[in-house]
Write an enzyme that holds these catalytic residues in place. Structure first.
Site, PDB file in Angstrom:
ATOM      1  CB  SER A 238      46.218   4.295  19.774  1.00 53.15           C
ATOM      2  OG  SER A 238      47.498   4.361  19.372  1.00 53.15           O
ATOM      3  CE  LYS A 239      42.779   8.662  13.936  1.00 52.32           C
ATOM      4  NZ  LYS A 239      42.113   9.809  14.198  1.00 52.32           N
ATOM      5  NE  ARG A 240      50.941   5.623  19.641  1.00 52.88           N
ATOM      6  CZ  ARG A 240      51.406   4.541  20.328  1.00 52.88           C
ATOM      7  NH1 ARG A 240      52.820   4.030  19.700  1.00 52.88           N
ATOM      8  NH2 ARG A 240      51.067   3.754  21.142  1.00 52.88           N
ATOM      9  CG  HIS A 241      49.219   0.194  17.186  1.00 51.94           C
ATOM     10  ND1 HIS A 241      48.701   0.806  18.318  1.00 51.94           N
ATOM     11  CD2 HIS A 241      50.744   0.085  17.790  1.00 51.94           C
ATOM     12  CE1 HIS A 241      49.406   0.761  19.368  1.00 51.94           C
ATOM     13  NE2 HIS A 241      50.869   0.528  18.810  1.00 51.94           N
ATOM     14  N   GLY A 242      47.575   1.917  12.919  1.00 49.54           N
ATOM     15  CA  GLY A 242      46.735   1.546  11.899  1.00 49.54           C
ATOM     16  C   GLY A 242      45.320   2.075  12.184  1.00 49.54           C
TER      17      GLY A 242
END
Ligand code: GLU
Length: 471
Positions: A238-242
């Protein structure tokens, strides 16, 4: 058999890089076998599907060069066809109308749960005796009651499902709209898809779909279910990972072939080789070498792969991309040296084209301020004489080339009996605002004669102000 693969995204958001990997594998498999790759927009969920999301899919695939071989199929334009197949299934008793109320279904679920069983529809409308007036029925598929479905998955291997575990799937809602598993089967059958390659979150749908294919008298396609892509902490990507929106990568200065190369390796291998051209990907790709376990998204590695592809990309193409990136920074790409010259000077030290544009900025426009650390280290009072001498030597030059400018810097250093670095470093900071740049002659050519003169004056004024402030 003609190989035909399809990419079937639901247009409910951006184009996720996990989906892009699926599209890439479908595309490569079709290309490798000389077959067709088609696109199907699964837009039946009208509340969540948007034109913006459809455009993002089309733009993303276009940027990556994963174009479809036929015009895209939109599910919302096929409702007549679904209705036709639905009627045919009802006529042939392959499906039946179910009049159960929400309360009845809830009660069935509660009872199953109280017995520790999986909630499933118990088939009470199967025999057609429960017709109710004033109730709009759903339509259910008459799933086989016994036997197994064996899927020879091309990635997962043999997977066996029990019909006793599957209940009678709703294929049309009470308002007549068809449901997901039904439309997928009608489409894959009508579109003569030979290989369904998709994420393994769809593995559990596969036995239901196989039963539907068989009921329709169609041979099910071959299936290949791809393991998920996880973030660095092993949770769903998800966005948290880039960034996960593929078009973000274009903005960030990634080359499409680099992103494809990285995504290819995320779940497929060819020995320990990392870098592939597009032709090599087509040549070497096969489902046998697809990994069975989840892959981990690794942004630093993607950056590394991008850097590799920047080294081998054509200068003309990089020049166009650099121009776009400069414009995105509000810089006029015509207001400096030929772009291909900047590309050759900067590509080795640039991991993205965006980074290349950051470095090139000072050759096409003024930079805002001196980098504080570089100025502190190199624009000191002792540099005053070095900069003055180099200003004089450069001013006396007839032509402005890498060699002539480099020689002028050396002469200035010789005059003052200084090591070259004592002149070149302050000069570099004067020219670019920073202490790191290509070779000093190259930098001088990139900055150009007039800007060089002005920037040395600017650096001298900075030193004077610094001296005055210290007094
Ligand atoms: N529309 C589905 C999705 O986006 C894919 C369906 C399929 O590949 O069968 O997850």
């Amino acid at each position: 058999m003609t190989v035909r693969t399809r990419f079937a995204p639901s247009p409910t958001g951006h184009l996720h890089i996990g989906s892009v990997r699926t599209a890439l594998y479908c595309w490569l498999f079709a290309r490798h076998h000389g077959g067709d790759f088609v696109l199907r927009i699964e837009d039946t969920d009208r509340a969540r599907s948007t034109q913006q999301a459809i455009d993002a899919i089309l733009d993303g695939l276009d940027w990556l060069g994963l174009g479809a071989d036929e015009t895209p199929v939109y599910q919302t334009r096929r409702f007549d066809r679904y209705a036709e197949v639905l009627q045919q299934m009802l006529d042939q008793d392959l499906a039946y109308r179910c009049y159960c109320s929400r309360e009845e279904i809830e009660a069935m679920r509660a009872e199953a749960q109280s017995k520790g069983l999986k909630p499933r529809y118990d088939g009470r409308c199967r025999d057609g005796s429960r017709v109710r007036d004033n109730v709009a029925p759903v339509v259910r598929f008459r799933n086989p009651l016994a036997g197994t479905i064996v899927v020879d998955d091309l990635v997962k291997g043999q997977v066996t499902f029990d019909n006793a575990e599957l209940d009678d799937l709703i294929i049309a809602r009470s308002d007549g709209t068809p449901t997901y598993n039904f439309t997928v089967v009608v489409d894959d059958s009508d579109m003569a898809i030979s290989h369904v390659i998709r994420g393994d979150d769809h593995l559990n749908n596969t036995p239901r779909q196989v039963n539907l294919f068989r009921a329709l008298g169609a041979e099910p396609p071959a299936f290949a279910h791809l393991p998920m892509i996880h973030g660095s902490d092993d949770t769903k990507l998800s966005k948290r990972h880039g960034a996960v929106d593929v078009l973000e990568y274009r903005k960030m200065g990634y080359l499409p072939e680099a992103l494809l190369n990285y995504l290819l390796r995320l779940g497929w291998s060819h020995g320990d080789r990392e870098i592939f051209t597009l032709d090599e990907m087509v040549d070497l790709f096969g489902l046998k070498a697809v990994s069975r376990s989840a892959a981990r998204f690794d942004p630093p590695k993607l950056l590394w792969v991008n850097h590799q592809h920047i080294q081998s990309a054509g200068a003309g193409r990089l020049a166009d991309l650099l121009a776009d990136q400069l414009r995105a920074r509000g810089v006029d790409p015509a207001a400096g040296p030929p772009l291909a010259v900047a590309v050759e000077a900067l590509r080795e030290r640039s991991q993205t084209v965006k980074e290349m544009a950051e470095r090139a900025h000072c050759y096409y426009a003024e930079y805002d301020e001196f980098d504080a650390k570089s100025a502190k280290a190199h624009l000191r009072p002792v540099a005053r004489s070095a900069l003055t001498a180099v200003q004089e030597e450069l001013g006396a030059l007839e032509d402005w080339t890498e060699e002539s400018t480099q020689a002028a810097v050396e002469t200035a250093a010789g005059r003052l009996d200084l090591k070259l670095g004592k002149v070149a470093q302050p000069l570099r900071v004067a020219l670019t605002g920073q202490a790191a740049s290509p070779g000093i002659g190259t930098t001088l050519v990139l900055v150009g004669r007039e800007r060089t003169r002005n920037r040395i004056d600017r650096a001298l004024a900075f030193i004077d102000a610094r001296v005055a402030a210290a007094q």
